[in-house]
Design a protein around this motif. Structure first.
Motif, PDB file in Angstrom:
ATOM      1  N   VAL A  99      51.647 -34.179 -52.337  1.00 59.30           N
ATOM      2  CA  VAL A  99      50.425 -35.012 -52.642  1.00 59.30           C
ATOM      3  C   VAL A  99      50.235 -36.296 -53.060  1.00 59.30           C
ATOM      4  CG1 VAL A  99      49.616 -32.779 -53.624  1.00 59.30           C
ATOM      5  CG2 VAL A  99      50.455 -34.489 -55.227  1.00 59.30           C
ATOM      6  N   SER A 100      51.524 -36.850 -52.934  1.00 57.02           N
ATOM      7  CA  SER A 100      51.761 -38.422 -52.992  1.00 57.02           C
ATOM      8  C   SER A 100      50.921 -39.269 -52.087  1.00 57.02           C
ATOM      9  CB  SER A 100      53.185 -38.807 -53.035  1.00 57.02           C
ATOM     10  OG  SER A 100      53.707 -38.648 -51.904  1.00 57.02           O
ATOM     11  N   PRO A 101      50.901 -38.939 -50.686  1.00 57.12           N
ATOM     12  CA  PRO A 101      50.039 -39.752 -49.963  1.00 57.12           C
ATOM     13  C   PRO A 101      48.234 -39.836 -50.443  1.00 57.12           C
ATOM     14  CG  PRO A 101      51.364 -38.482 -48.584  1.00 57.12           C
ATOM     15  CD  PRO A 101      51.347 -38.109 -50.016  1.00 57.12           C
ATOM     16  N   TYR A 102      47.975 -38.501 -50.824  1.00 58.33           N
ATOM     17  CA  TYR A 102      46.599 -38.740 -51.300  1.00 58.33           C
ATOM     18  C   TYR A 102      46.366 -39.659 -52.504  1.00 58.33           C
ATOM     19  CZ  TYR A 102      46.377 -34.398 -48.782  1.00 58.33           C
ATOM     20  OH  TYR A 102      46.493 -33.245 -47.931  1.00 58.33           O
ATOM     21  N   SER A 150      47.207 -45.821 -43.134  1.00 59.03           N
ATOM     22  CA  SER A 150      48.472 -45.416 -42.809  1.00 59.03           C
ATOM     23  C   SER A 150      48.604 -43.998 -43.629  1.00 59.03           C
ATOM     24  CB  SER A 150      49.693 -46.053 -42.811  1.00 59.03           C
ATOM     25  OG  SER A 150      50.015 -46.423 -44.145  1.00 59.03           O
ATOM     26  N   GLN A 151      48.390 -43.885 -44.929  1.00 62.31           N
ATOM     27  CA  GLN A 151      48.014 -43.004 -45.485  1.00 62.31           C
ATOM     28  C   GLN A 151      46.993 -41.886 -45.508  1.00 62.31           C
ATOM     29  OE1 GLN A 151      48.025 -45.521 -49.194  1.00 62.31           O
ATOM     30  NE2 GLN A 151      50.304 -44.998 -49.976  1.00 62.31           N
ATOM     31  N   LEU A 152      45.860 -42.522 -45.165  1.00 65.68           N
ATOM     32  CA  LEU A 152      44.762 -41.857 -44.541  1.00 65.68           C
ATOM     33  C   LEU A 152      45.126 -41.001 -43.231  1.00 65.68           C
ATOM     34  CD1 LEU A 152      41.802 -41.068 -44.937  1.00 65.68           C
ATOM     35  CD2 LEU A 152      41.090 -42.965 -43.838  1.00 65.68           C
ATOM     36  N   TYR A 153      45.765 -41.789 -42.292  1.00 63.42           N
ATOM     37  CA  TYR A 153      46.015 -41.006 -41.182  1.00 63.42           C
ATOM     38  C   TYR A 153      46.926 -39.765 -41.303  1.00 63.42           C
ATOM     39  CZ  TYR A 153      44.144 -44.972 -38.781  1.00 63.42           C
ATOM     40  OH  TYR A 153      43.300 -46.145 -38.428  1.00 63.42           O
ATOM     41  N   TRP A 154      48.147 -40.155 -42.199  1.00 62.62           N
ATOM     42  CA  TRP A 154      48.833 -38.696 -42.761  1.00 62.62           C
ATOM     43  C   TRP A 154      47.900 -37.880 -43.043  1.00 62.62           C
ATOM     44  CZ3 TRP A 154      49.851 -35.469 -46.698  1.00 62.62           C
ATOM     45  CH2 TRP A 154      51.135 -35.015 -46.468  1.00 62.62           C
ATOM     46  N   ILE A 155      47.147 -38.011 -43.997  1.00 62.91           N
ATOM     47  CA  ILE A 155      46.113 -36.905 -44.655  1.00 62.91           C
ATOM     48  C   ILE A 155      45.161 -36.303 -43.513  1.00 62.91           C
ATOM     49  CG2 ILE A 155      44.263 -36.515 -46.105  1.00 62.91           C
ATOM     50  CD1 ILE A 155      45.413 -38.591 -47.812  1.00 62.91           C
ATOM     51  N   LEU A 156      44.724 -37.149 -42.401  1.00 59.44           N
ATOM     52  CA  LEU A 156      43.980 -36.504 -41.584  1.00 59.44           C
ATOM     53  C   LEU A 156      45.036 -35.663 -40.543  1.00 59.44           C
ATOM     54  CD1 LEU A 156      41.586 -39.589 -40.737  1.00 59.44           C
ATOM     55  CD2 LEU A 156      41.103 -37.551 -41.908  1.00 59.44           C
ATOM     56  N   ASP A 157      45.940 -36.133 -40.172  1.00 59.71           N
ATOM     57  CA  ASP A 157      46.935 -35.459 -39.319  1.00 59.71           C
ATOM     58  C   ASP A 157      47.573 -34.251 -39.817  1.00 59.71           C
ATOM     59  OD1 ASP A 157      48.165 -35.342 -36.974  1.00 59.71           O
ATOM     60  OD2 ASP A 157      49.965 -36.484 -37.577  1.00 59.71           O
ATOM     61  N   HIS A 158      47.354 -33.831 -41.252  1.00 55.30           N
ATOM     62  CA  HIS A 158      47.868 -32.627 -41.833  1.00 55.30           C
ATOM     63  C   HIS A 158      46.675 -31.699 -42.129  1.00 55.30           C
ATOM     64  CE1 HIS A 158      51.418 -35.157 -41.915  1.00 55.30           C
ATOM     65  NE2 HIS A 158      52.172 -33.975 -42.110  1.00 55.30           N
ATOM     66  N   HIS A 159      45.649 -32.332 -41.748  1.00 55.71           N
ATOM     67  CA  HIS A 159      44.289 -31.172 -41.807  1.00 55.71           C
ATOM     68  C   HIS A 159      43.785 -30.987 -40.471  1.00 55.71           C
ATOM     69  CE1 HIS A 159      44.038 -30.807 -46.276  1.00 55.71           C
ATOM     70  NE2 HIS A 159      44.704 -32.376 -46.433  1.00 55.71           N
ATOM     71  N   PHE A 160      43.750 -31.918 -39.558  1.00 50.41           N
ATOM     72  CA  PHE A 160      43.262 -31.464 -38.006  1.00 50.41           C
ATOM     73  C   PHE A 160      44.554 -31.210 -37.351  1.00 50.41           C
ATOM     74  CE2 PHE A 160      40.100 -34.012 -40.420  1.00 50.41           C
ATOM     75  CZ  PHE A 160      39.095 -33.308 -40.225  1.00 50.41           C
ATOM     76  N   ILE A 161      44.046 -30.724 -36.255  1.00 49.30           N
ATOM     77  CA  ILE A 161      45.019 -30.270 -35.047  1.00 49.30           C
ATOM     78  C   ILE A 161      45.040 -31.492 -33.931  1.00 49.30           C
ATOM     79  CG2 ILE A 161      45.741 -28.506 -33.251  1.00 49.30           C
ATOM     80  CD1 ILE A 161      44.489 -26.488 -35.112  1.00 49.30           C
ATOM     81  N   ASN A 162      46.117 -31.804 -33.749  1.00 51.51           N
ATOM     82  CA  ASN A 162      45.986 -32.933 -32.452  1.00 51.51           C
ATOM     83  C   ASN A 162      45.535 -34.211 -32.781  1.00 51.51           C
ATOM     84  OD1 ASN A 162      47.787 -30.907 -31.012  1.00 51.51           O
ATOM     85  ND2 ASN A 162      45.875 -29.793 -30.134  1.00 51.51           N
TER      86      ASN A 162
END
Length: 217
Positions: free
Chosen positions: A88-91, A134-146
């Motif tokens: 949860v550190s990126p959040y 960059s942290q936001l992109y990590w979060i989005l990439d792990h909640h959405f597909i492709n």
């Protein structure tokens, strides 16, 4: 000893900026060595908190930045102890990065003269914005597909930072591309922020340039 303290006090913003850039450049090392990555992240956070002690607004520092920094450290420790399910550190890092930018810019707005330290602080804020996205992109990439044109491994956070920096500066090399509609709009929004940030900061620095009492600029 006094000269050393005076040197660090005079050039603290410039030294912090150089350290920040060096750690960002070395970020790929953190992907392959988790403990080194943790040490680098702690060093970066410690340096930023030291910088925030004189760069950021006092109330924001005490009531927002410091508590989030403590939570961020605890989240990293929990991740190392209990595995990726505690990732949860990126959040928390995203919230911390946003609060640091908020704290620095809120005080930067009150500067009345152009100085090397003011420019360094503006560069630091710019880089922290890139880290936040960059942290936001990590979060989005792990909640959405492709979200991107190729799958980014979870531990390759430097890939998100690379994409964020190239987007913020509107370079757009094209090797990493967002394919998800939401991520595309976030990337476009980051590019707009990058353009406006440079314009606003330059205008603020020019507005802060004052003619001294002798009429010499």
């Amino acid at each position: 000893m006094k000269r050393t303290r005076a040197f660090f006090r005079k050039f603290r913003s410039q030294l912090l900026m150089c350290l920040f850039v060096a750690l960002l450049v070395a970020s790929p090392v953190a992907d392959s060595h988790p403990f080194i990555g943790f040490a680098m992240a702690v060093l970066l956070e410690t340096a930023l908190l030291a910088g925030c002690s004189y760069m950021a607004s006092g109330p924001i520092l005490r009531f927002v930045i410091y508590p989030l920094a403590v939570l961020w450290i605890l989240a990293h420790i929990a991740q190392m102890q209990f595995g990726e399910r505690w990732h949860v550190s990126p959040y928390i890092g995203f919230a911390l990065s946003c609060s640091i930018v908020w704290g620095i810019l809120s005080r930067f707005n009150h500067k009345t003269r152009v100085a090397a330290s003011a420019i360094s602080e503006a560069v630091i804020s710019y880089l922290v914005i890139a880290v936040a996205f960059s942290q936001l992109y990590w979060i989005l990439d792990h909640h959405f597909i492709n979200c991107f044109n190729f799958p980014v491994p979870q531990n390759q956070q430097s890939e998100y930072l690379y994409f964020s920096l190239s987007t913020l500066t509107t370079v757009g090399y094209g090797d990493v591309q967002p394919v998800n509609h939401y991520v595309r709009f976030i990337a476009a929004f980051e590019a707009v922020i990058g353009v406006f940030y440079v314009a606003v900061v330059i205008s603020r620095l020019v507005a802060g340039y004052r003619v001294n009492d002798n009429g010499i600029t």
